[in-house]
Design a protein around this motif. Structure first.
Motif, PDB file in Angstrom:
ATOM      1  N   SER A  86       0.835  -1.209   0.000  1.00 46.96           N
ATOM      2  CA  SER A  86       0.000   0.000   0.000  1.00 46.96           C
ATOM      3  C   SER A  86       0.862   1.249   0.000  1.00 46.96           C
ATOM      4  O   SER A  86       0.535   2.246  -0.648  1.00 46.96           O
ATOM      5  N   SER A  87       1.961   1.205   0.723  1.00 50.56           N
ATOM      6  CA  SER A  87       2.870   2.346   0.769  1.00 50.56           C
ATOM      7  C   SER A  87       3.444   2.633  -0.612  1.00 50.56           C
ATOM      8  O   SER A  87       3.450   3.781  -1.079  1.00 50.56           O
ATOM      9  N   GLY A  88       3.920   1.601  -1.301  1.00 51.20           N
ATOM     10  CA  GLY A  88       4.497   1.787  -2.622  1.00 51.20           C
ATOM     11  C   GLY A  88       3.484   2.298  -3.628  1.00 51.20           C
ATOM     12  O   GLY A  88       3.780   3.193  -4.428  1.00 51.20           O
ATOM     13  N   LEU A  89       2.275   1.761  -3.593  1.00 51.55           N
ATOM     14  CA  LEU A  89       1.228   2.204  -4.511  1.00 51.55           C
ATOM     15  C   LEU A  89       0.845   3.654  -4.241  1.00 51.55           C
ATOM     16  O   LEU A  89       0.594   4.431  -5.171  1.00 51.55           O
ATOM     17  N   SER A  90       0.806   4.037  -2.966  1.00 50.15           N
ATOM     18  CA  SER A  90       0.431   5.406  -2.605  1.00 50.15           C
ATOM     19  C   SER A  90       1.453   6.401  -3.126  1.00 50.15           C
ATOM     20  O   SER A  90       1.097   7.485  -3.614  1.00 50.15           O
ATOM     21  N   LYS A  91       2.724   6.052  -3.025  1.00 49.70           N
ATOM     22  CA  LYS A  91       3.765   6.949  -3.538  1.00 49.70           C
ATOM     23  C   LYS A  91       3.641   7.118  -5.052  1.00 49.70           C
ATOM     24  O   LYS A  91       3.830   8.213  -5.583  1.00 49.70           O
ATOM     25  N   LYS A  92       3.330   6.016  -5.744  1.00 48.42           N
ATOM     26  CA  LYS A  92       3.157   6.089  -7.190  1.00 48.42           C
ATOM     27  C   LYS A  92       1.980   6.987  -7.544  1.00 48.42           C
ATOM     28  O   LYS A  92       2.076   7.841  -8.443  1.00 48.42           O
ATOM     29  N   LEU A  93       0.868   6.824  -6.834  1.00 53.92           N
ATOM     30  CA  LEU A  93      -0.321   7.630  -7.096  1.00 53.92           C
ATOM     31  C   LEU A  93      -0.057   9.102  -6.790  1.00 53.92           C
ATOM     32  O   LEU A  93      -0.438   9.984  -7.560  1.00 53.92           O
ATOM     33  N   ALA A  94       0.591   9.373  -5.666  1.00 53.91           N
ATOM     34  CA  ALA A  94       0.876  10.759  -5.285  1.00 53.91           C
ATOM     35  C   ALA A  94       1.725  11.454  -6.346  1.00 53.91           C
ATOM     36  O   ALA A  94       1.501  12.624  -6.687  1.00 53.91           O
ATOM     37  N   LYS A  95       2.704  10.740  -6.878  1.00 54.78           N
ATOM     38  CA  LYS A  95       3.565  11.317  -7.917  1.00 54.78           C
ATOM     39  C   LYS A  95       2.751  11.669  -9.154  1.00 54.78           C
ATOM     40  O   LYS A  95       2.929  12.746  -9.746  1.00 54.78           O
ATOM     41  N   LYS A  96       1.847  10.784  -9.557  1.00 50.81           N
ATOM     42  CA  LYS A  96       1.014  11.041 -10.733  1.00 50.81           C
ATOM     43  C   LYS A  96       0.086  12.229 -10.501  1.00 50.81           C
ATOM     44  O   LYS A  96      -0.140  13.050 -11.401  1.00 50.81           O
ATOM     45  N   LEU A  97      -0.460  12.340  -9.303  1.00 49.83           N
ATOM     46  CA  LEU A  97      -1.349  13.461  -8.986  1.00 49.83           C
ATOM     47  C   LEU A  97      -0.591  14.784  -9.023  1.00 49.83           C
ATOM     48  O   LEU A  97      -1.096  15.787  -9.523  1.00 49.83           O
ATOM     49  N   GLU A  98       0.625  14.775  -8.502  1.00 51.14           N
ATOM     50  CA  GLU A  98       1.439  15.990  -8.505  1.00 51.14           C
ATOM     51  C   GLU A  98       1.808  16.401  -9.925  1.00 51.14           C
ATOM     52  O   GLU A  98       1.903  17.596 -10.237  1.00 51.14           O
ATOM     53  N   GLU A  99       2.004  15.414 -10.794  1.00 52.15           N
ATOM     54  CA  GLU A  99       2.307  15.719 -12.193  1.00 52.15           C
ATOM     55  C   GLU A  99       1.144  16.449 -12.868  1.00 52.15           C
ATOM     56  O   GLU A  99       1.344  17.151 -13.855  1.00 52.15           O
ATOM     57  N   GLN A 100      -0.059  16.278 -12.324  1.00 55.48           N
ATOM     58  CA  GLN A 100      -1.230  16.973 -12.849  1.00 55.48           C
ATOM     59  C   GLN A 100      -1.417  18.344 -12.206  1.00 55.48           C
ATOM     60  O   GLN A 100      -2.388  19.045 -12.485  1.00 55.48           O
ATOM     61  N   GLY A 101      -0.492  18.727 -11.321  1.00 53.89           N
ATOM     62  CA  GLY A 101      -0.595  20.031 -10.683  1.00 53.89           C
ATOM     63  C   GLY A 101      -1.431  20.039  -9.427  1.00 53.89           C
ATOM     64  O   GLY A 101      -1.740  21.111  -8.886  1.00 53.89           O
TER      65      GLY A 101
END
Length: 613
Positions: A86-101
């Protein structure tokens, strides 16, 4: 409504393509496509040469697509994780969200202040289910808060849940379901529907992430795409190209039985080469191993179904084909009975009793906990289902995770495992632990095993090398502590160390005895207390040794020691937890409620860490 040439502005070829595509889209994809078309139309209007009039969409018979609803640009991502997925998936999702601003707050549930939920507008939860339907350790405080009378109303909250679990357990994804149901009860609105993932979660998790990204993006056309390969890499190690979806083939360097002659147990010490993999790990991490099924069970299943072992069947979405025997040996799980598999087999079987079994929860639980697929085939007369249809409903063999028993600083380009071999008899047939017996009986030196590193941020040595540590690890639970002490020896850490270890017999079951003794002599290990339960009339376990040293153990805790527990959750970890509570009450003068709060606080401060299974 089905599109036709007569009710749309499209030609026959376009109509046929759209009618094939649209029914396959989920809600998130439809939202994304709607925004994408709007974005293209808007771009075309801006980019059109001066003097060129743009034709309104409505004049062509198409209603203009509505722009996506304006959403808050702040998103909170919370994860509850026991092993790190869950930790690894959350980091991946957070990075993608930040890429969207988007402005992202990423936090473990254990570090998040529950009252802060009242200020959150967009909440994304990724959480696993541990044990028998229980939250992972770092999710317990938030889970308890939301299910208490103190939980606030959350009418303005938009949320979604990605639940990780294992369909071979009765309470599949229960923690994720708990959060989803409770947030809805408190007034929250689902951003996208909850997704429940089995152990092979890459594709389902990627689809959920893409739906979330589309829902939160002000311009869905700009939303990044997450692939299943990226999900697999997100929960694995470092910069290596090898991960859960692309495992490294590690050569077997050593394979020894650690138990002495006459022991009732067999524990394998496995050494694997990581040379050339660029894989790295820290003490506390795990190694994922993809095993093979026992050839005897495979042959018995093929015989019971009267299949041709050489018949070719498809084993993945790419359409690769292998023989039935190889598919059952290397690709698909046949030792566990799960509800999704039984539901699919019920549709394939002619008559039989599977529908009645599925309708009887009590009976199904018995079957799930005691049977494999051969039992199911024999008990419910499934002979007659074609091999291709049968294997198409099976789930892939899941990797087995083992706590790493070595320090990479001590053994460069190597990783060591400590694996207890599982064998038992049931219903007149010998049963096998899939991976443990594969390692014990069929893996020779020079063979290779497909492996990956599973990071575990919830089971780590303290950053300050002077911090005292208390380690409780009976049996194979001692594996990560061999890694801890090897690391401390190499780094010259000065903090005190205390190991509680137990097994059945001193003479035959004292795993890594000479290494502990050397570390005691050299001062790497400050104290060691052992409990061999079968060497006396009255059984003695590690929790009894802890209680015998309650005053000193309490003093270590007062000095800031971090306590680690590794091993069986149902009995050992529960008993050790109870022993710790008793020590706090006896030596600290705490009430049972205060002792429970003390242990909860230790968990939140990462001074009480567990790696239990």
């Amino acid at each position: 409504m089905e599109l036709q040439v007569t009710n749309s502005p499209f030609n026959q070829e376009q109509v046929e393509l759209l009618n094939r595509l649209i029914p396959t889209l989920n809600d998130g994809q439809k939202t994304w496509l709607s925004g994408y078309l709007t974005a293209i139309q808007g771009f075309a209007a801006v980019a059109a040469p001066a003097g060129v009039e743009q034709q309104p969409a409505s004049s062509a018979g198409i209603a203009p697509a509505s722009a996506p609803t304006s959403v808050s640009r702040e998103v909170t991502v919370l994860f509850g994780s026991q092993t790190g997925n869950s930790s690894g998936l959350s980091k991946k999702l957070a990075k993608k969200l930040e890429e969207q601003g988007l402005q992202v707050t990423l936090s473990s549930m254990g570090d998040f202040k529950p009252n802060g939920l009242k200020k959150v507008e967009n909440l994304l939860i990724i959480v696993s289910t541990h044990g028998e339907g229980e939250p992972p350790d770092n999710a317990i405080p938030l889970h308890e808060f939301l299910h208490s009378k103190r939980a606030p109303k959350l009418e303005g909250l938009r949320y979604s849940v990605l639940a990780l679990g294992d369909t071979s357990y009765e309470f599949f994804c229960k923690t994720g379901k708990d959060f989803d149901i409770r947030l809805q009860e408190l007034g929250g609105t689902a951003l996208v529907p909850r997704v429940d993932c089995d152990v092979d979660f890459d594709e389902a998790a990627a689809e959920w992430m893409n739906d979330v990204l589309a829902s939160l993006s002000s311009t869905p056309a700009a939303a990044g795409v997450v692939t299943s390969e990226a999900v697999g890499a997100a929960v694995s190690s470092g910069d290596s190209e090898f991960n859960r979806t692309n495992p490294f083939k590690a050569e077997v360097l050593e394979n020894l039985n650690l138990n002495g002659r006459g022991s009732d147990r067999e524990t394998r010490h496995i050494e694997l080469s990581l040379e050339g993999s660029n894989l790295d790990y820290e003490p506390g991490d795990s190694l994922g191993v993809f095993p093979e099924n026992h050839p005897r069970l495979v042959d018995e299943l093929i015989a019971a179904m009267e299949w041709n072992a050489d018949e070719r069947v498809t084993v993945n979405k790419s359409g690769d084909q292998v023989s039935v025997r190889e598919a059952l040996l290397r690709y698909f799980e046949i030792t566990a009975v799960t509800r999704p598999v039984v539901e699919q087999l019920a549709k394939l079987s002619l008559g039989g009793g599977l529908p009645a079994l599925l309708a009887d929860d009590s009976e199904f639980r018995k079957v799930m906990n005691s049977c494999d697929l051969l039992d199911l085939v024999q008990d419910y007369e499934l002979k007659g289902i074609p091999a291709a249809s049968f294997v198409a409903v099976l789930r892939k063999i899941p990797a087995r995770l083992y706590s790493i028993a070595s320090s990479s600083k001590s053994f460069q380009d190597e990783v060591h495992l400590t694996v207890r071999t599982v064998r038992y008899e049931s219903r007149g047939r010998e049963r096998y632990g899939v991976c443990s017996v594969h390692l014990a009986e069929r893996v020779e030196l020079g063979d290779t095993l497909p492996v990956f590193i599973q990071q575990n941020p919830n089971f780590k040595l303290p950053e300050n090398p002077d911090t005292p540590i208390i380690m409780v690890g009976p049996g194979t639970g001692v594996a990560p502590f061999r890694s801890f002490l090897g690391e401390r020896e190499e780094t010259g850490a000065e903090g005190k160390t205390w190991l509680f270890y137990g097994d059945q017999h001193f003479s035959t079951d004292f795993l890594y005895q000479t290494e502990w003794q050397r570390w005691l002599k050299d001062g790497v290990l400050t104290k060691m207390d052992v409990a061999f339960s079968r060497d006396a009339e009255e059984k003695v376990y590690v929790q009894h040794r802890m209680l015998e040293h309650s005053k000193e153990l309490y003093q270590w805790l007062q000095e800031g020691a971090v306590i680690y527990i590794c091993g069986d959750e149902k009995r050992m970890a529960h008993d050790v937890h109870a022993a710790l509570a008793t020590i706090l009450e006896q030596e600290g003068g705490l009430t049972p409620e205060q002792a429970a709060e003390y242990l909860t606080r230790l968990q939140q401060e990462k001074r009480y860490q567990r790696d239990v299974y």
